[in-house]
Design an enzyme around this catalytic site. Sequence first.
Site, mmCIF file in Angstrom:
data_model
loop_
_atom_site.group_PDB
_atom_site.id
_atom_site.type_symbol
_atom_site.label_atom_id
_atom_site.label_comp_id
_atom_site.label_asym_id
_atom_site.label_seq_id
_atom_site.Cartn_x
_atom_site.Cartn_y
_atom_site.Cartn_z
ATOM 1 N N CYS A 157 0.852 -1.191 0.000
ATOM 2 C CA CYS A 157 0.000 0.000 0.000
ATOM 3 C C CYS A 157 0.891 1.246 0.000
ATOM 4 C CB CYS A 157 -0.929 0.007 1.211
ATOM 5 S SG CYS A 157 -2.005 1.452 1.258
ATOM 6 N N CYS A 160 -0.195 4.059 2.407
ATOM 7 C CA CYS A 160 0.027 3.698 3.817
ATOM 8 C C CYS A 160 1.518 3.723 4.159
ATOM 9 C CB CYS A 160 -0.569 2.333 4.113
ATOM 10 S SG CYS A 160 -2.370 2.257 3.902
#
Length: 196
Positions: A157, A160
């Site tokens: 991700c 993230c």
Amino acid sequence: MLLSATQETKTDLLKDLGLNEEQPFYSLDKLADADSRYLRDLRVNLKTAIAGETLSPKEAYLLALAAAANEENVTLISAFEEKAKENGATEAETAEAIACASLLATNNILYRFRHFAHKDIYEQLPARVKMNIMGNPVLSKEFFELVSLAVSAINGCERCVAAHEASVLKLGATEQRIFDAIRVAAVVTGLSKIVN
């Protein structure tokens, strides 16, 4: 019976992990039977990742535990939980490492979707995911963010990873500490394909 060097490496790796040498591990046994030199690399990679310059053994094993939980590898979850406890981790800390992996798996999917979809509507809709654990972790805030970063890296991700890396740096971590954590996560993810 005299063991080959590769068979000895397999035995040593299992001892390093505190696992039963008699238990069958299909992929590990296959590599040992084929006299694969990769087993030595795998053992060395694990030892050097756990012995990272900026991580205590307890931290390294908690990171390994979170990575194993993320990979759903029950064998390694058990092994790394035991190693973390041997190095001073409490029951609450090992539970939080596992919980962190679960929470980040959730967040990583949501934020990857938002990133991939490229639609404002998804950015505006509330995630509606409870994250109270992040506000007051049992682990230090810096270490919780470090574990979150490592799990986010495993799950790919980008958003993230960027957010957690910025947070960890703001909380005082160095780039070397971050890289040591990512190495643990990477090696344990590779190990989970062989010892399962």
